[in-house]
Design a protein around this motif. Structure first.
Motif, short mmCIF file in Angstrom:
data_model
loop_
_atom_site.label_atom_id
_atom_site.label_comp_id
_atom_site.label_asym_id
_atom_site.label_seq_id
_atom_site.Cartn_x
_atom_site.Cartn_y
_atom_site.Cartn_z
N ALA A 11 0.83 -1.19 0.00
CA ALA A 11 0.00 0.00 0.00
C ALA A 11 0.87 1.24 0.00
O ALA A 11 1.73 1.42 0.86
CB ALA A 11 -0.91 0.00 1.22
N GLY A 12 0.67 2.11 -0.98
CA GLY A 12 1.38 3.36 -1.04
C GLY A 12 2.77 3.29 -1.65
O GLY A 12 3.46 4.29 -1.70
N ALA A 13 3.20 2.11 -2.08
CA ALA A 13 4.54 1.98 -2.66
C ALA A 13 4.53 2.45 -4.10
O ALA A 13 3.63 2.11 -4.87
CB ALA A 13 5.01 0.53 -2.58
N GLY A 14 5.54 3.22 -4.48
CA GLY A 14 5.66 3.65 -5.86
C GLY A 14 6.22 2.55 -6.73
O GLY A 14 6.89 1.62 -6.25
N ILE A 15 6.00 2.68 -8.03
CA ILE A 15 6.44 1.62 -8.94
C ILE A 15 7.96 1.52 -8.97
O ILE A 15 8.51 0.44 -9.15
CB ILE A 15 5.85 1.84 -10.35
CG1 ILE A 15 6.06 0.58 -11.21
CG2 ILE A 15 6.42 3.08 -11.01
CD1 ILE A 15 5.29 0.60 -12.51
N SER A 16 8.65 2.64 -8.78
CA SER A 16 10.12 2.59 -8.75
C SER A 16 10.60 1.72 -7.60
O SER A 16 11.54 0.92 -7.75
CB SER A 16 10.69 4.00 -8.61
OG SER A 16 10.41 4.78 -9.75
N LEU A 173 1.27 4.95 -6.82
CA LEU A 173 2.03 3.98 -7.62
C LEU A 173 2.88 4.66 -8.68
O LEU A 173 4.05 4.30 -8.88
CB LEU A 173 1.06 3.00 -8.28
CG LEU A 173 1.67 1.83 -9.07
CD1 LEU A 173 2.55 0.97 -8.17
CD2 LEU A 173 0.58 1.00 -9.72
N PHE A 174 2.32 5.64 -9.36
CA PHE A 174 3.00 6.22 -10.53
C PHE A 174 3.47 7.66 -10.35
O PHE A 174 4.36 8.11 -11.08
CB PHE A 174 2.07 6.18 -11.75
CG PHE A 174 1.66 4.80 -12.17
CD1 PHE A 174 2.59 3.81 -12.39
CD2 PHE A 174 0.32 4.49 -12.36
CE1 PHE A 174 2.21 2.53 -12.77
CE2 PHE A 174 -0.08 3.23 -12.75
CZ PHE A 174 0.88 2.25 -12.95
N GLY A 175 2.87 8.40 -9.46
CA GLY A 175 3.09 9.84 -9.43
C GLY A 175 4.37 10.29 -8.76
O GLY A 175 4.86 9.67 -7.82
N GLY A 176 4.91 11.42 -9.24
CA GLY A 176 6.00 12.11 -8.57
C GLY A 176 7.27 11.33 -8.38
O GLY A 176 7.95 11.48 -7.36
N VAL A 195 4.19 2.00 -18.90
CA VAL A 195 4.93 2.68 -17.83
C VAL A 195 6.35 2.13 -17.81
O VAL A 195 6.56 0.93 -17.73
CB VAL A 195 4.26 2.46 -16.46
CG1 VAL A 195 5.00 3.25 -15.38
CG2 VAL A 195 2.79 2.87 -16.51
N ARG A 196 7.32 3.04 -17.90
CA ARG A 196 8.71 2.63 -17.88
C ARG A 196 9.43 3.27 -16.70
O ARG A 196 9.18 4.43 -16.37
CB ARG A 196 9.41 2.99 -19.20
CG ARG A 196 8.86 2.21 -20.40
CD ARG A 196 9.75 2.33 -21.64
NE ARG A 196 9.30 1.43 -22.68
CZ ARG A 196 8.55 1.80 -23.73
NH1 ARG A 196 8.21 3.08 -23.87
NH2 ARG A 196 8.17 0.92 -24.63
#
Length: 242
Positions: A11-16, A173-176, A195-196
Motif C-alpha cells: 500500500a502506497g509503494a511507488g512503482i520505482s 504507484l505512478f506519481g512524482g 509505464v517505464r
C-alpha cells in the motif's frame, strides 16, 4: 556490498520502489548463484512464499524487503548445498498466488476523443501536471483497480475500489517519481499506457469505460506479460537483471 533499501510495502509503494525491490533480490541471488536463470527461479519462489502467508501475518513483518532478502539468501544457500551434495532432485515450486482475475464487462464505450482525453488526463496526473480532482472526475463511483503481479512482484492481491481510494492508489504507484515515464498506446485495441522505470518497461495500464467514465483500471506488472511491450531501451531479451 548491497546498500540497505528503505522498507517497501504494497500500500502506497511507488512503482520505482516495487521494481527496485525485485531487482535487488535478483542481484543478490545472481551474485550468490552466478546464474541469472537460477536467480530468477529463486526470486519467483521467494515471492511465492510471501504470498503463501496470510495477510495478517504479512502485516506483522516490519520490513518486508528485509524479510524477502533473508528468504532469498536462504534459498540460494539451499541450492548451493544441494549442488555440492549431488545433482538436484526435481521439486515442485509452490504456485504463486495470482491477483484478482477476470473483470466486469467494459460496458458502453465512450467516443474516441473522450478515450484520448481520459488517457491524457491520467498521464498528466501521474506526471504531476494536473490535480487529483482531474483524475477523480473521470472515475466511476464503483471503479476498481486491479493489479496483476503474477506472484512476481509485491502488489495488492485485492482490487482497490471507490473513486478516492482508486485515485490515491494510482498516484501513489505512478506519481512524482524521477525516471518514471508514461507513453500512450493501444492495448488489445483499447486505450492504455506503457509505464517505464529508467527506460525499462515496468507496467501496462488498460482502461475500461462505462457511460463515459472509467469503470476498471487494469495494471499489469507481471514480467511474463510485458514482453510484447518492450521498447528499444529495454534490456535485451533473456537479460534478467539490469
Amino acid at each position: 556490498m548491497f546498500e540497505p533499501h528503505r522498507p517497501v510495502r504494497c500500500a502506497g509503494a511507488g512503482i520505482s520502489a516495487i521494481v527496485g525491490e525485485r531487482r535487488l533480490l535478483g542481484e543478490v541471488a545472481e551474485r550468490l548463484l552466478g546464474s541469472a536463470r537460477d536467480a530468477e527461479d529463486v526470486v519467483r519462489e521467494t515471492y511465492a512464499r510471501w504470498y503463501a502467508m496470510p495477510e495478517d501475518v504479512q502485516e506483522e513483518v516490519g520490513w518486508p524487503t528485509a524479510w524477502l532478502l533473508s528468504v532469498t539468501s536462504r534459498l540460494c544457500c539451499d541450492r548451493l548445498n544441494r549442488a555440492r551434495l549431488g545433482p538436484p532432485h526435481a521439486t515442485e515450486h509452490p504456485r504463486p498466488r495470482e491477483g484478482a482475475a477476470g473483470g466486469r464487462p467494459a460496458g458502453s464505450s465512450a467516443p474516441g476523443h473522450r478515450h484520448d482525453r481520459i488517457v491524457q488526463v491520467f498521464k498528466d496526473v501521474c506526471e504531476g501536471t494536473d490535480e487529483i480532482t482531474g483524475l477523480t472526475a473521470l472515475l466511476a463511483p464503483d471503479v476498481i483497480v486491479i493489479t496483476d503481479g503474477g506472484g512476481r512482484v509485491r502488489v495488492p492481491l485485492q482490487p482497490v475500489s471507490g473513486t478516492e481510494q482508486a485515485a490515491r492508489y494510482i498516484l501513489d504507484l505512478f506519481g512524482g517519481q524521477a525516471g518514471v515515464t508514461l507513453v500512450k498506446t493501444s492495448v488489445n485495441g483499447g486505450p492504455g499506457l506503457i509505464v517505464r522505470v529508467a527506460g525499462t518497461t515496468a507496467a501496462v495500464v488498460v482502461l475500461h469505460f462505462c457511460r463515459d467514465l472509467v469503470s476498471d483500471v487494469w495494471i499489469v506488472m507481471n514480467p511474463d506479460k510485458l514482453g510484447a511491450f518492450r521498447g528499444p531501451e529495454d534490456p535485451p531479451a533473456g537479460t534478467t537483471w539490469t
